[in-house]
Scaffold this motif. Structure first.
Motif, short mmCIF file in Angstrom:
data_model
loop_
_atom_site.label_atom_id
_atom_site.label_comp_id
_atom_site.label_asym_id
_atom_site.label_seq_id
_atom_site.Cartn_x
_atom_site.Cartn_y
_atom_site.Cartn_z
N HIS A 203 29.17 23.47 7.68
CA HIS A 203 28.58 23.16 8.99
C HIS A 203 27.68 24.30 9.47
CE1 HIS A 203 32.87 24.42 9.74
NE2 HIS A 203 32.26 25.32 10.49
N TRP A 256 30.30 23.94 18.56
CA TRP A 256 29.86 23.45 17.25
C TRP A 256 30.96 23.63 16.21
CZ3 TRP A 256 25.81 20.95 14.94
CH2 TRP A 256 25.67 21.10 13.56
N SER A 259 33.86 21.33 16.72
CA SER A 259 33.50 19.93 16.49
C SER A 259 33.56 19.58 15.01
CB SER A 259 32.09 19.65 17.02
OG SER A 259 32.03 19.84 18.42
N PRO A 261 31.40 19.66 12.37
CA PRO A 261 30.38 18.70 11.92
C PRO A 261 30.33 18.61 10.40
CG PRO A 261 29.36 20.74 12.59
CD PRO A 261 30.79 20.86 12.99
N GLU A 266 24.11 16.51 12.30
CA GLU A 266 24.84 16.16 13.52
C GLU A 266 24.46 17.05 14.70
OE1 GLU A 266 28.84 14.48 13.48
OE2 GLU A 266 29.11 15.54 11.57
N ILE A 270 25.88 16.54 18.61
CA ILE A 270 26.80 17.53 19.17
C ILE A 270 26.15 18.27 20.33
CG2 ILE A 270 28.03 19.69 18.63
CD1 ILE A 270 28.63 18.51 15.88
#
Length: 299
Positions: A203, A256, A259, A261, A266, A270
């Motif tokens: 990510h 971030w 989350s 991702p 994304e 986000i």
């Protein structure tokens, strides 16, 4: 973020029917209009509540455009409001209202100052701009010297898209660069941690590009009057803006990461979620330092 029908209905009830009932009741028992009550609060009035009341007042529609101007005539505005609202206890009202209007003036000044900076395009022929760009590299990678010179893919190591970072500053002008430099020099530990997090093998996101996005978010929040309380009393809007930028960038990085991702694709989704909840990530008072007050001011 678009409001749902339920949220719109609640907002209408809160700002319309319920608010008018409460105003009528308080006027009945105090003999004072809402603005007179708000301006007479000790030890000082809440400029946010006064601005909100002014913007909703049907009798003071002609005052609203004035509230958007920088350095409007505060005493004249106070007299105008007092005349329209038929304020009796003028002396106490005058002091409180003048203080609140001056604080609103400070916000307008901040909007103009920041616009003046982001309206300046990055210029590769400008020595100050080039010096700031090199300062950013040294702050983020103090032990690494670029082997490719000024135009090189090595800029990608700190999250620029191409060989020449100048092309990435088009949206926010030099303000995007100044914000990045401020974060990297005033909070080097926190900033390098954000840079390290942005290089996650799964990510990841582009650090510098994200930083320029954060500049845009912060500008729009300021223009939408979502950051007023932080600028009401400031005599240095640039430093206050820089501090908010650092705080928002740091909080977005945490958001971030949590989350989780699946990829950088994304980022848009986000970011929207983060901005929809931005009030939860900002301090409730007027203190905005990410860690401790900086030792010096920087654009």
């Amino acid at each position: 973020m678009t409001q749902t029908p339920q949220e719109l209905l609640f907002a209408y009830l809160r700002e319309g029917i319920l608010r008018n009932i409460l105003k009528w009741f308080l006027h009945l028992i105090t003999g004072k209009c809402e603005l007179e009550r708000l301006a007479s609060v000790d030890p000082e009035p809440d400029a946010g509540e006064i601005e909100h009341s002014l913007r909703l007042s049907k009798q003071l529609k002609h005052v609203r455009p004035i509230l958007e101007k920088t350095d409007f005539d505060v005493p004249a505005a106070v007299r105008d409001i007092a005349s329209v609202k038929r304020i009796v206890s003028f002396s106490r009202f005058e002091v409180g209202m003048a203080l609140a209007l001056q604080q609103i003036n400070n916000v307008n000044r901040a909007v103009d100052v920041m616009k003046g900076i982001y309206s300046v395009a990055y210029d590769s022929n400008n020595d100050e701009h080039e010096r700031k760009l090199e300062e950013l590299w040294r702050a983020l990678k103090p032990d690494v010297r670029r082997t490719g010179g000024r135009i090189t893919r090595e800029w990608g190591e700190i999250g620029f898209q191409g060989d020449d970072p100048a092309t990435d500053f088009r949206g926010m002008g030099v303000l995007g660069l100044y914000n990045l430099v401020y974060f990297a020099t005033q909070y080097p530990g926190e900033c390098r941690q954000v840079l390290a997090d942005s290089n996650h093998p799964v990510h990841w996101y582009s650090f510098a590009i994200c930083g320029i996005n954060v500049t845009g978010w912060t500008v729009r929040l300021l223009q939408a009057r979502k950051l007023n309380r932080f600028f009401y009393e400031t005599s240095d809007p640039v430093t206050t803006f820089n501090e908010l930028y650092c705080l928002i960038f740091d909080r977005f990085n945490r958001f971030w990461n949590t989350s989780n991702p699946s990829s950088v694709m994304e980022f848009g989704r986000i970011s929207e979620l983060f901005l929809a909840q931005i009030s939860d990530f900002l301090p409730k008072d007027r203190r905005v330092w990410l860690r401790t007050p900086p030792t010096s001011s920087s654009k």
